[in-house]
Design an enzyme around this catalytic site. Structure first.
Site, mmCIF file in Angstrom:
data_model
loop_
_atom_site.group_PDB
_atom_site.id
_atom_site.type_symbol
_atom_site.label_atom_id
_atom_site.label_comp_id
_atom_site.label_asym_id
_atom_site.label_seq_id
_atom_site.Cartn_x
_atom_site.Cartn_y
_atom_site.Cartn_z
ATOM 1 C CG ASN A 160 -1.783 -1.268 1.235
ATOM 2 O OD1 ASN A 160 -1.565 -2.112 2.091
ATOM 3 N ND2 ASN A 160 -2.694 -1.434 0.294
ATOM 4 C CB ILE A 213 0.493 6.521 2.025
ATOM 5 C CG1 ILE A 213 1.938 6.765 2.463
ATOM 6 C CG2 ILE A 213 -0.226 5.588 2.997
ATOM 7 C CD1 ILE A 213 2.068 7.640 3.702
ATOM 8 C CB CYS A 214 -2.951 3.073 -1.181
ATOM 9 S SG CYS A 214 -4.647 2.652 -1.616
ATOM 10 C CG LEU A 215 -4.518 5.103 5.459
ATOM 11 C CD1 LEU A 215 -4.825 3.639 5.772
ATOM 12 C CD2 LEU A 215 -3.512 5.648 6.464
#
EC number: 2.3.2.23
Length: 192
Positions: free
Chosen positions: A79, A87-89
């Site tokens: 992620n 950042i994939c959040l």
């Protein structure tokens, strides 16, 4: 407009609790729009023992818009982009709420290190490795943590390079001229 008083309060909150959590946030400049977050790698993960730096940019609409965060420390994680540190959040995107803080965002990123979501990746190559060859993923993530997220003492760096056959004084000079970067020092030593 950015709520600078809130940012200052959040920085103070982080400072008060940094010993217990290991999470820190420090300003990069006087105007508090550029910050650096630091999180320790979670125990029991390939990131354990690492210290990870995160660049934080405060948008004009903070706290109603999420801070922009990306790793400046290289991380091998599904992620997190292995190239850019993106950042994939969800809370850094559409799930942000003004009730959240810089610290809660950093705690969430730390939790993401513990619980990757390979089916919603930022880095497809890492996600594929995670799902198809988990042991190689763990080994690679540990290697990246050792290489990019752990600070070695000067003496440890000198010892490693001297063990490669370089002279002590030559090694110390190369490390000093490389700003403490062991890999850059090694490149200088090899090209000398």
């Amino acid at each position: 407009m950015i709520d600078f008083s809130r940012i200052q309060k959040e920085l103070q909150d982080c400072e008060r609790n940094q010993d217990s959590s290991g999470i820190r946030v420090c300003p990069k400049s006087d105007n508090l729009t550029r910050l650096t977050g630091t999180i320790p790698g979670p125990i029991g993960t390939p990131y354990e023992g690492g210290t990870f730096q995160i660049d934080i940019t405060m948008p004009d609409g903070y706290p109603f818009e999420p801070p922009k965060m990306q790793f400046s420390t290289k991380v091998w994680h599904p992620n997190i982009s292995s190239q850019s540190g993106a950042i994939c959040l969800d809370i850094l995107k559409d799930q942000w709420s003004p009730a959240l803080t810089l610290k809660t965002a950093l705690v969430s990123i730390q939790a993401l290190l513990s619980a990757p979501e390979p089916k919603d990746p930022q880095d497809a190559v890492v996600a594929e490795q995670y799902m198809k060859n988990y042991q190689v993923f763990v080994s690679t993530a540990r290697y990246w943590t050792e290489t990019f997220a752990k600070k070695s003492s000067l003496e440890e760096k000198v010892k490693r390079l001297v063990e490669m056959g370089f002279g002590d004084a030559q090694v110390r000079s190369a490390i000093e001229s490389s700003g403490g970067d062991e890999n850059l020092a090694l490149e200088k030593l090899c090209s000398a």
